[in-house]
Structure formats: C-alpha cells, structure tokens
Design a protein around this motif. Sequence first.
Motif, PDB file in Angstrom:
ATOM      1  N   ALA A   1       0.819   5.477  12.805  1.00  0.00           N
ATOM      2  CA  ALA A   1       1.895   6.396  12.441  1.00  0.00           C
ATOM      3  C   ALA A   1       2.447   7.140  13.652  1.00  0.00           C
ATOM      4  CB  ALA A   1       1.389   7.392  11.398  1.00  0.00           C
TER       5      ALA A   1
ATOM      6  N   THR B   1       2.954  -2.264   6.597  1.00  0.00           N
ATOM      7  CA  THR B   1       2.232  -2.092   5.337  1.00  0.00           C
ATOM      8  C   THR B   1       0.950  -1.288   5.463  1.00  0.00           C
ATOM      9  OG1 THR B   1       1.301  -4.266   5.809  1.00  0.00           O
ATOM     10  CG2 THR B   1       3.124  -4.182   4.268  1.00  0.00           C
TER      11      THR B   1
ATOM     12  N   LYS C   1      -2.261   6.363  -0.214  1.00  0.00           N
ATOM     13  CA  LYS C   1      -1.062   6.786   0.520  1.00  0.00           C
ATOM     14  C   LYS C   1      -0.249   5.581   0.977  1.00  0.00           C
ATOM     15  CE  LYS C   1      -1.282  10.391   3.135  1.00  0.00           C
ATOM     16  NZ  LYS C   1      -1.560  11.358   4.223  1.00  0.00           N
ATOM     17  N   THR C   2      -0.895   4.605   1.592  1.00  0.00           N
ATOM     18  CA  THR C   2      -0.154   3.435   2.061  1.00  0.00           C
ATOM     19  C   THR C   2       0.308   2.573   0.888  1.00  0.00           C
ATOM     20  OG1 THR C   2      -2.209   2.174   2.380  1.00  0.00           O
ATOM     21  CG2 THR C   2      -1.365   3.401   4.268  1.00  0.00           C
TER      22      THR C   2
ATOM     23  N   ILE D   1       7.065   2.451  -3.309  1.00  0.00           N
ATOM     24  CA  ILE D   1       8.384   3.089  -3.274  1.00  0.00           C
ATOM     25  C   ILE D   1       9.338   2.322  -2.362  1.00  0.00           C
ATOM     26  CG2 ILE D   1       7.470   5.356  -3.878  1.00  0.00           C
ATOM     27  CD1 ILE D   1       7.833   6.201  -0.974  1.00  0.00           C
ATOM     28  N   GLY D   2       8.792   1.606  -1.384  1.00  0.00           N
ATOM     29  CA  GLY D   2       9.644   0.710  -0.599  1.00  0.00           C
ATOM     30  C   GLY D   2      10.182  -0.419  -1.446  1.00  0.00           C
TER      31      GLY D   2
ATOM     32  N   ASP E   1      -4.162   8.586   6.711  1.00  0.00           N
ATOM     33  CA  ASP E   1      -2.914   8.336   7.425  1.00  0.00           C
ATOM     34  C   ASP E   1      -2.985   6.984   8.110  1.00  0.00           C
ATOM     35  OD1 ASP E   1      -1.967  10.799   6.694  1.00  0.00           O
ATOM     36  OD2 ASP E   1      -2.478  11.771   8.589  1.00  0.00           O
ATOM     37  N   ARG E   2      -1.835   6.379   8.298  1.00  0.00           N
ATOM     38  CA  ARG E   2      -1.800   5.088   8.967  1.00  0.00           C
ATOM     39  C   ARG E   2      -2.158   5.228  10.431  1.00  0.00           C
ATOM     40  NH1 ARG E   2       3.604   2.346   6.623  1.00  0.00           N
ATOM     41  NH2 ARG E   2       3.746   1.603   8.754  1.00  0.00           N
TER      42      ARG E   2
ATOM     43  N   ARG F   1       1.193   3.677  -2.121  1.00  0.00           N
ATOM     44  CA  ARG F   1       2.381   4.336  -2.668  1.00  0.00           C
ATOM     45  C   ARG F   1       3.597   4.052  -1.794  1.00  0.00           C
ATOM     46  NH1 ARG F   1       5.492   8.778  -1.960  1.00  0.00           N
ATOM     47  NH2 ARG F   1       6.496   9.586  -3.854  1.00  0.00           N
ATOM     48  N   SER F   2       3.393   4.064  -0.498  1.00  0.00           N
ATOM     49  CA  SER F   2       4.493   3.767   0.421  1.00  0.00           C
ATOM     50  C   SER F   2       5.047   2.380   0.162  1.00  0.00           C
ATOM     51  CB  SER F   2       4.011   3.885   1.872  1.00  0.00           C
ATOM     52  OG  SER F   2       5.026   3.534   2.780  1.00  0.00           O
ATOM     53  N   GLN F   3       4.163   1.424  -0.079  1.00  0.00           N
ATOM     54  CA  GLN F   3       4.617   0.064  -0.359  1.00  0.00           C
ATOM     55  C   GLN F   3       5.398  -0.015  -1.667  1.00  0.00           C
ATOM     56  OE1 GLN F   3       4.381  -2.937   1.597  1.00  0.00           O
ATOM     57  NE2 GLN F   3       4.361  -1.087   2.832  1.00  0.00           N
TER      58      GLN F   3
END
Length: 736
Positions: free
Chosen positions: A27, A474, A624-625, A631-632, A23-24, A627-629
């Motif tokens: 967060a 990011t 996880k991070t 999909i952003g 997790d970030r 993938r977040s980048q």
Amino acid sequence: MKFDTLAGRNPVDRLSVVGQPHDRFEAKLKTTGTATYAYEYHGVAPNICYGYILGAGVSKGRITAIDTRQAEAAPGVLTVVTYRNAGPLGVGKFYVQRMLASPDVDHYHQPVAVVVAETFEQARAAASLVRIDYARRAGRFDLGAQLARAPVPQQAAFGGPTETHVGDFEQAYSDAEFTVDETYTVPDQAHAMMEPHATIAAWDGDHVTCWTAIQQMNWGTRDLGLILGIPRENVRLISNFIGGGFGGKGTVQSDLVLAAIAAKVVRRPVKLALQRPIMFNNTIHRPKTIQRIRLGATRDGKLTAVGHESWSGNLAGGRTEPTTLSTRMLYAGANRMTRVRLATLDLAEGNAMRAPGEAPGLMALEIAMDEMAEKLGMDPVEFRILNDTKVDPENPDRPFSSRPFVECLRTGADRFGWNARKAKPGQVRDGHWLVGLGMASAIRGAPIARAGARVRLDRSGVLTVETDMTDIGTGSYTIVQQTAAEMMGVPIERVVARLGDSRFPETPGSGGQQGAASVTAGVYAACMKLRQVVAQRLGFDAAEAEFIAGEVRFGGRSMSLTDVAADGDIVVEDSMEFGGLSRQFAIQTFGAHFAEVAVNAFTGEIRVRRMLAVCAAGRILNTKTARSQVIGGMTMGVGAALMEEMSIDKRLGFFVNHDLAGYEVPVHADIPHLDAVFIDEVDPAISPVKAKGVGELGLTGVAPAIANAVYNATGVRVRQYPITLDKFLDRLPVVT
C-alpha cells in the motif's frame, strides 16, 4: 502434498493472522509512487533502446509492400522490424491472435512493424515514415449478420460442453403455464486497465528475460516459448506489480512478443509499451453476445424449463464466450437446454475478461428471472429462493460442497430494506427523479489448481516465501504473508513475500478467480513441510508440535525459530496437488446484489444511489482486501450496465472508441458508497485453507441488478446493454 479428502482442523483455523483485515503490504509503495511497474524498471538492462508498434491500417487484407527506408534513415533509428526480418513466429495456446501481420492482416491494429530507436520520441516519429500498401479484403464485422452461419463449436472456451440437455426442454417449455422468451445483447467490452501493456526484453545468449505486465507466469513462459520457437525454460518473466489486468494480461500480448523479437534483432535490450489508442484493437476484449433466454414455470413459481442459447464471434480458431455456465448451475429445473454458437469475425480477438461467461451470462439470465417473477406476481427474491437447488442441476448425484445462496439472498434483502420496494414499477418519486430497487443473483466458479511455494527460515527468524504468483492489485502479497505467518506462528511483519518471477515455484497465477485459493494452498503445503523439518531437527512430533509466538513447543519444551535456524537457513519447497473432490462436489461461489437507482423523468439520466453485495466465498482470507475486490467488481458492473460499449465501424471493421476518452468507464461521481458483506462459511472441499476466490463474484450479477432497478423505477425494460437513455427516453412515463 496431495489434497484429496475433506479438510479437517489445521493451523490455519487459529485465525490469528488469516482472516484479519491487514493492510496491504504494498500500500505505501503504491500510494507514494514507488511500486515498480513493467515500464518503470531502471538499470535492469544496460544500453536500453525503445520500440514503437505500428498497427495495421486495414481490418482485413494483405500487405503488398512495405517501405521502411525513410524510417531507417531517421535520427536514432536502429531498425524496423517487420515480418521480413522477424523470423518465423508461432502461436500460443490460449490466444489465437498472431502478434505480427505476416503478410496477411487479420484485424485492425494488428502489429505490422516495430520501429526501434535510441529514444521513445525518435521511434514514434520514425513510425510515421513507414509506408505500407495493402490489398483490402471483405471482412465480417457484424455478429448479428453472422448468426445463421454460427455453428456450435466442439468445445467451450474454458472446457466443458457447448451444448447440454437434461429432460425434454422443448416439451416442458411448450407445456409451461407461464413463459418468458426474450433476447438480450451484451456489447463488446474493453479491459481498460490503468497500466498499459509494457515490456522490457533483454537476451543473454539464447535466453530471454522480460520485465513485463502479465497475470499468469506459467502460461506466459509457455506461450512466449511457443511463439518464439524456444524452450520455455529459456524464458524468464518478472512482473512484481501489475496495474490492473482483468484477464487482459492473462498471458502473452504483442508488447511482450515484439519487445523480445526487437531485442534479438538489435542485440540490445528493448523497452516497449502499447500506446493506449492501439490497445483496444490490438489486444483481447470481452466479445459481444446475443443471448436468448427461455423460461417455463408453474403457477406457483417452480421452474420447469430452463433454456439459454448464446451467440458470440471471434477470430478463426478463437474461443467462445461461455455465457451458459451460470445457467447450468444456478437454479433448479427438471428440463434444461443450453447451447453456445460461435461465428467467425475479423475483429480483434475475444477472450477472457473478468468473470468470462458468468458476467455476461447473468446479464441476460437475471433480467429474464425478473421478468418471470413479474409475470407470476412473485417477489424476485422469493422466486429465486423457491428455485434453489442443493445439487448440480445437470447432475443430481453431485451435491454442492457448500451453497449458502439463500442466506445471501435473505441477508441482502434484510440489510438493503428490500421489503420497502414497490412491486409495481414507476411508483416512487423524488422530485424529478423516478426511483427503483433491483436485485440479481451472483454465481462464479471456484477453480483451484496445482500451486507451489518455497519457504526460507533464516537465522534472524524471518520467513521468506517465493512463488510465481502475481499481484494485479488484489493483495496477493498480503495473503501469502498471512498464510505463512499463521502456519509458522510468527507475526506477519516477520514474513517477506517475493512474487512475480517465473523462476519461483509455479502457480496458476492471477486469473479465473483461482489465484488466492491456489497460492495459499501452495504456501500451506510448503509451510507444512517446513514444520516437519523443524520438528525433526528438535526431535519433536511434527503432528503435535505447536508453532506459536515465534516458537516451537512440544511436551513442555520450546525453542525459538531463530535458534532453530542458528546454524544456517532452512529452505523447503513443496506444492499442493488436488485429487477428485472437484468431481465429487460442485464447487462454486455465490452472492446477491441489490441496487437503488434514480432515473430523471425528463432527461433519462440514470444515477446509482446505493448498492449492496452479499458474498459467500469460503473462508475470507483478509476482509479488507476482499471487500476492496468486491467493490471494485461492483464498480465495473456499473460500467457494464450503464456505459461500456466498444462501438464497431461495420463498414471498415474496427472499434471506433479505442481510448479512454471515447470508451466510457465509471468515475468517482458515478459511484456512491458501496456496501459489501460476507457470509461466514468455510468449504473443506476446496483446500486445507478452505478459501475460495472472490474478485470476480463481486462483478457477476451487478449489471442485471441495476437493469432491474431501472425497470422498477420507470416501467421500461431495456434488454440491450449498456442501458443508455437513447434506448428508453421515448418510453418514459409522462410526469406532471
């Protein structure tokens, strides 16, 4: 530390912390509203006051008179800063825009005054009392009208040639059995980040400290020093959290400059934010491009001619939009030509926006590839695979360091169910909806630059890492923690990352998809130095010692890191510098995007139903991070494809829809579930960490994948972004 040979096995390769979906770090701070952004610092500077920028009301001209008397007499007003009392101002190295009209006006909403008052409300109210007279001048606001007067500039926006030739393109194109010759248009686009530009500035003698929103500290201190005429060593920037940047906060903008100037004039700290409606015409944006793609191919699908010409516009002295970057690297083809041209326009400056060059360039190239595949009667995926290359197409002696491009294409096609696609457009119906599938390739450079870090091991066994790297949403904090934890063999909870302060060791910051690769390499270098110091203290062989579970182990002996630092903190600093591997190898990231869209047969409404991105970007530091980048980036690509356009009033010369009511970006209802997967690869040519950036790769190729899906659904080709219903509604097939 110098990195000039291919990386071998090292402590990062254990992957006990690196590569895991942690997790970030921030967060909880962000989800509870306790992360501190630039405008929200309280108590950092006593006796603070507020600034409010007044933007120019003309797009081109000269200030003939300024009357500030009423504003200065208004309640709470301390001063009104204009070019008459601001002192001489220079220009930074990366942006050419002038931060204060003095007295010439270069573009609409260029700052002409800053009202400073005890409260924000007082400053805003007094700004309406400033009277400014202008002598208007004719301006150039239409790129299409300037094409004939757009020369080839000497240098591209981010270095490299503006014109390239390999073989004989014109002859090869003329001789080709199949050709495509089409023009594509990508409009001006805004960064539209959530957090507006904001700064708190305070002086201490001839030194200024600014709490601000900026992506690249090293550029920021340099450029603010140049603009103010002070040594960069006299500038301190602090930017702990940034609410999005996309390149729009790469370096100094008007909020930072004018807060610093105002604070010097009133001799008090000044807080200043750009109001949203001024941001679009005041700051930078992605400039419009008009791109001509010419492709020639043999009957069996081999590209023989690849040509890409592009026109963009900018303020005098500004940079080009380097749209040909992707064309130069993505596909094989013996005969090649690329050329960018730059017109002078009197609009706000065009400059870096997420994946500059590749994002708009692929928006043209990947439609053209689809059009060629259709002419050949080939599947678009197979056509791209056929034209893969393992060497730099412009320099065959330079291989790619790694290139799992075909694997991205095949993996994506398999996972997306591409084999169900109907080659003939307009064949799939779902009630009143026409359904289509589209895809596009993705490529983005993998730059890396010198980066430093400072690591402290304290007597409690906690590692503190300091670096001027920034976090623009990011996950920079988290990957810094992961790298240090892996290197020193401690749990991630025992690592504290301190970022976003220009007093910390220098990195290239967050921008150009180089931040993650660079900063983790810098942390690696500092941790290697710390390992050596610790081993030497214990009489261990540093090369053979193991750092595991909070201990140092060698030759049957072990000691906890807590005991090693029992007599005092151990502090080391180092940086990673890079040799010539980037010249020896072409280093890029690759991907493939797939999209399914539905187009209403009666209204032309477009709905994205599902999307998939397959990315190859070296070692993925945190799945996880990352993938977040991605999909952003995919979400941003939906906006570029279907809705984003800064509309120009070509008579008066300004962006009309200069707020988030008029400039449309995707909302939750526009975005379905997005799928992003990563190809398992490492790249030993990039750094000892073997990781590349991924945040911009997630954007490149998305818009043309959607455009190609719209064509597959309807049989109507739209070559002017965004793909809005007015461009194709009258051409939709008749549905009964």
